[in-house]
Write a protein that holds these residues in place. Sequence first.
Motif, PDB file in Angstrom:
ATOM      1  N   THR A   1       0.854  -1.177   0.000  1.00  0.00           N
ATOM      2  CA  THR A   1       0.000   0.000   0.000  1.00  0.00           C
ATOM      3  C   THR A   1       0.895   1.234   0.000  1.00  0.00           C
ATOM      4  O   THR A   1       1.843   1.316   0.769  1.00  0.00           O
ATOM      5  CB  THR A   1      -0.917   0.016   1.238  1.00  0.00           C
ATOM      6  N   MET A   2       0.567   2.178  -0.896  1.00  0.00           N
ATOM      7  CA  MET A   2       1.378   3.367  -1.049  1.00  0.00           C
ATOM      8  C   MET A   2       0.478   4.594  -1.081  1.00  0.00           C
ATOM      9  O   MET A   2      -0.576   4.573  -1.710  1.00  0.00           O
ATOM     10  CB  MET A   2       2.167   3.248  -2.361  1.00  0.00           C
ATOM     11  N   GLU A   3       0.894   5.644  -0.385  1.00  0.00           N
ATOM     12  CA  GLU A   3       0.176   6.909  -0.404  1.00  0.00           C
ATOM     13  C   GLU A   3       1.040   7.916  -1.156  1.00  0.00           C
ATOM     14  O   GLU A   3       2.203   8.126  -0.802  1.00  0.00           O
ATOM     15  CB  GLU A   3      -0.090   7.397   1.013  1.00  0.00           C
ATOM     16  N   VAL A   4       0.461   8.518  -2.198  1.00  0.00           N
ATOM     17  CA  VAL A   4       1.198   9.439  -3.062  1.00  0.00           C
ATOM     18  C   VAL A   4       0.442  10.754  -3.169  1.00  0.00           C
ATOM     19  O   VAL A   4      -0.777  10.762  -3.374  1.00  0.00           O
ATOM     20  CB  VAL A   4       1.365   8.844  -4.488  1.00  0.00           C
ATOM     21  N   LEU A   5       1.175  11.852  -3.053  1.00  0.00           N
ATOM     22  CA  LEU A   5       0.611  13.174  -3.300  1.00  0.00           C
ATOM     23  C   LEU A   5       1.069  13.580  -4.695  1.00  0.00           C
ATOM     24  O   LEU A   5       2.225  13.941  -4.901  1.00  0.00           O
ATOM     25  CB  LEU A   5       1.085  14.196  -2.262  1.00  0.00           C
ATOM     26  N   PRO A   6       0.160  13.510  -5.698  1.00  0.00           N
ATOM     27  CA  PRO A   6       0.544  13.867  -7.062  1.00  0.00           C
ATOM     28  C   PRO A   6       0.931  15.348  -7.162  1.00  0.00           C
ATOM     29  O   PRO A   6       0.393  16.188  -6.428  1.00  0.00           O
ATOM     30  CB  PRO A   6      -0.719  13.590  -7.884  1.00  0.00           C
TER      31      PRO A   6
END
Length: 119
Positions: free
Chosen positions: A48-53
């Motif tokens: 699981t990865m959280e990314v702020l584009p």
Amino acid sequence: MAFNLNIDLASAKDKSLSKLLHSAAKQYLKEYGDVQALALDSAARTLTMEVLPLGERESIVVELAGYGLATDETGRGWLTFAHLSTSRQWLTRIAEKALPEHRLKLPSATPMALLQTML
């Protein structure tokens, strides 16, 4: 107090690998956004990865379920997965169409043999 060594070692391994993969993912995806968090669960085979584009105010969560590693006939490494989902339905649909073989090409310098023993 009961102490389950297997669970504690697996958890420690997952945390260590998560930190290593987080660092690698930040570098790999920096032109698209900031990888804020990455968590690996080797027992459940999920990443699981959280990314702020770039240019966005809210992060996106990406989950790969049933992950694995594969090498093709050229020796190129791939991250394979059974299912990909995101916190944005439209993005999940794009990913499903863009990745019909359920795999992501890994950078050519990826130490596949080492990763395969760790994952």
